[in-house]
Scaffold this motif. Structure first.
Motif, PDB file in Angstrom:
ATOM      1  N   ALA A  42      12.005 -11.253  -9.034  1.00 44.11           N
ATOM      2  CA  ALA A  42      12.168 -10.042  -9.835  1.00 44.11           C
ATOM      3  C   ALA A  42      12.099  -8.804  -8.955  1.00 44.11           C
ATOM      4  O   ALA A  42      12.884  -7.861  -9.120  1.00 44.11           O
ATOM      5  N   ARG A  43      11.160  -8.803  -8.034  1.00 40.51           N
ATOM      6  CA  ARG A  43      11.038  -7.663  -7.124  1.00 40.51           C
ATOM      7  C   ARG A  43      12.306  -7.512  -6.283  1.00 40.51           C
ATOM      8  O   ARG A  43      12.772  -6.389  -6.045  1.00 40.51           O
ATOM      9  N   GLU A  44      12.888  -8.622  -5.878  1.00 34.59           N
ATOM     10  CA  GLU A  44      14.088  -8.572  -5.044  1.00 34.59           C
ATOM     11  C   GLU A  44      15.294  -8.022  -5.794  1.00 34.59           C
ATOM     12  O   GLU A  44      16.144  -7.351  -5.206  1.00 34.59           O
ATOM     13  N   VAL A  45      15.390  -8.306  -7.103  1.00 34.23           N
ATOM     14  CA  VAL A  45      16.542  -7.835  -7.871  1.00 34.23           C
ATOM     15  C   VAL A  45      16.254  -6.524  -8.596  1.00 34.23           C
ATOM     16  O   VAL A  45      17.090  -6.023  -9.349  1.00 34.23           O
TER      17      VAL A  45
ATOM     18  N   ASP B 123       0.801  -1.212   0.000  1.00 32.87           N
ATOM     19  CA  ASP B 123       0.000   0.000   0.000  1.00 32.87           C
ATOM     20  C   ASP B 123       0.843   1.275   0.000  1.00 32.87           C
ATOM     21  O   ASP B 123       0.342   2.336  -0.306  1.00 32.87           O
ATOM     22  N   SER B 124       2.090   1.171   0.342  1.00 28.71           N
ATOM     23  CA  SER B 124       2.908   2.375   0.443  1.00 28.71           C
ATOM     24  C   SER B 124       3.247   2.920  -0.934  1.00 28.71           C
ATOM     25  O   SER B 124       3.742   2.215  -1.806  1.00 28.71           O
ATOM     26  N   SER B 125       2.968   4.219  -1.130  1.00 23.62           N
ATOM     27  CA  SER B 125       3.282   4.840  -2.411  1.00 23.62           C
ATOM     28  C   SER B 125       4.777   4.951  -2.638  1.00 23.62           C
ATOM     29  O   SER B 125       5.226   5.236  -3.749  1.00 23.62           O
ATOM     30  N   SER B 126       5.575   4.738  -1.595  1.00 26.51           N
ATOM     31  CA  SER B 126       7.022   4.812  -1.741  1.00 26.51           C
ATOM     32  C   SER B 126       7.632   3.474  -2.137  1.00 26.51           C
ATOM     33  O   SER B 126       8.836   3.373  -2.316  1.00 26.51           O
ATOM     34  N   ASN B 127       6.802   2.432  -2.274  1.00 25.01           N
ATOM     35  CA  ASN B 127       7.311   1.129  -2.653  1.00 25.01           C
ATOM     36  C   ASN B 127       7.825   1.193  -4.093  1.00 25.01           C
ATOM     37  O   ASN B 127       7.058   1.467  -5.020  1.00 25.01           O
ATOM     38  N   PRO B 128       9.125   0.942  -4.338  1.00 21.51           N
ATOM     39  CA  PRO B 128       9.681   1.095  -5.692  1.00 21.51           C
ATOM     40  C   PRO B 128       9.002   0.195  -6.715  1.00 21.51           C
ATOM     41  O   PRO B 128       8.819   0.587  -7.872  1.00 21.51           O
ATOM     42  N   TRP B 129       8.610  -1.015  -6.309  1.00 22.52           N
ATOM     43  CA  TRP B 129       7.978  -1.938  -7.239  1.00 22.52           C
ATOM     44  C   TRP B 129       6.629  -1.392  -7.705  1.00 22.52           C
ATOM     45  O   TRP B 129       6.307  -1.440  -8.885  1.00 22.52           O
ATOM     46  N   LEU B 130       5.860  -0.840  -6.763  1.00 21.32           N
ATOM     47  CA  LEU B 130       4.585  -0.244  -7.125  1.00 21.32           C
ATOM     48  C   LEU B 130       4.781   0.994  -7.988  1.00 21.32           C
ATOM     49  O   LEU B 130       4.046   1.218  -8.952  1.00 21.32           O
ATOM     50  N   VAL B 131       5.766   1.803  -7.655  1.00 17.00           N
ATOM     51  CA  VAL B 131       6.017   3.019  -8.423  1.00 17.00           C
ATOM     52  C   VAL B 131       6.365   2.662  -9.864  1.00 17.00           C
ATOM     53  O   VAL B 131       5.878   3.285 -10.820  1.00 17.00           O
TER      54      VAL B 131
END
Length: 233
Positions: free
Chosen positions: A130-133, A12-20
């Motif tokens: 993928a999210r981890e790398v 939910d965090s807008s700062s999450n790089p994967w979501l961004v």
């Protein structure tokens, strides 16, 4: 899904790089709802001093306004160098990798700083890696179960594959049982003439494959579509 699998509440965090990265990719596709998928031949992977008919075609399409290109990942020498040539010669192109199905592919991609990658199938383990790398991997989905699992995993963009087998009305029929659906890219067996049909049916974008660059009439039709779409207000 296992009890340890993440769900949308974990992202939910807008700062999450994967979501961004997902949101930026969706925004780009909303500007131009088209991706082209290509698979290099051995001649294309030779050093830059050798000619590449595929690269020549990519340059023409980029000049006509193409914004999104997927190049199938190949476990072959020269693939990374080919991708670098595309990046160098096509500034501003959102370049991604297609046919990503293995951890080895993700390891190769993590060094290239690509905008995104595409998988033909749903694999939560691969999406997690993928999210981890730091790679935005868009999973392929086919069944309602896979769409539901991708949503629970936090995927805001998915690829419907193979779309031609399902028809343009399939995705809309999932809304009633599943609720809000992710942004979807229709891929598999489509050509330039299918673009308006699938967009009007509610798909966010359309991916075109190898038969477009392998056929002079289809290639010209794509050039015409790009030139027309980029000149429209």
């Amino acid at each position: 899904m296992t009890s340890g699998s993440p769900n949308t509440s974990d992202f939910d965090s807008s700062s999450n790089p994967w979501l961004v990265r997902q949101e930026l990719f969706v925004a780009s596709l909303q500007h131009q709802p088209l991706l082209l998928v290509v698979r290099p031949e051995p001649d294309d992977l030779r050093p830059s001093s050798s000619g590449s008919s595929l690269l020549d075609q990519v340059l023409q399409l980029h000049a006509a306004g193409l914004r999104h290109l997927e190049v199938a990942w190949l476990d072959q020498p020269g693939w990374g160098e080919f991708m670098q040539r595309v990046q160098d010669q096509c500034p501003g192109l959102n370049l991604g990798a297609a046919s990503v199905t293995s951890p080895q592919a993700l390891n190769d991609l993590s060094c290239l700083n690509l905008s995104y990658a595409m998988a033909p199938c749903w694999s939560p383990e691969l999406v997690e890696q993928a999210r981890e790398v730091g790679v935005l991997l868009v999973p392929g989905v086919f069944s309602p179960t896979e769409v539901h699992q991708a949503l629970r995993f936090g995927c805001r963009v998915v690829k419907l594959f193979p779309a031609a087998n399902l028809g343009p009305g399939y995705w809309g029929r999932l809304h009633a049982p599943l609720g809000p659906l992710p942004f979807v890219i229709a891929a598999g067996g489509l050509d330039v003439g299918d673009i308006p049909v699938w967009l009007e049916a509610g798909h966010g974008a359309v991916a075109l494959g190898r038969k477009v660059v392998g056929s002079p009439p289809a290639f010209q039709a794509l050039l015409d579509w790009l030139r027309q779409s980029t000149t429209q207000p």
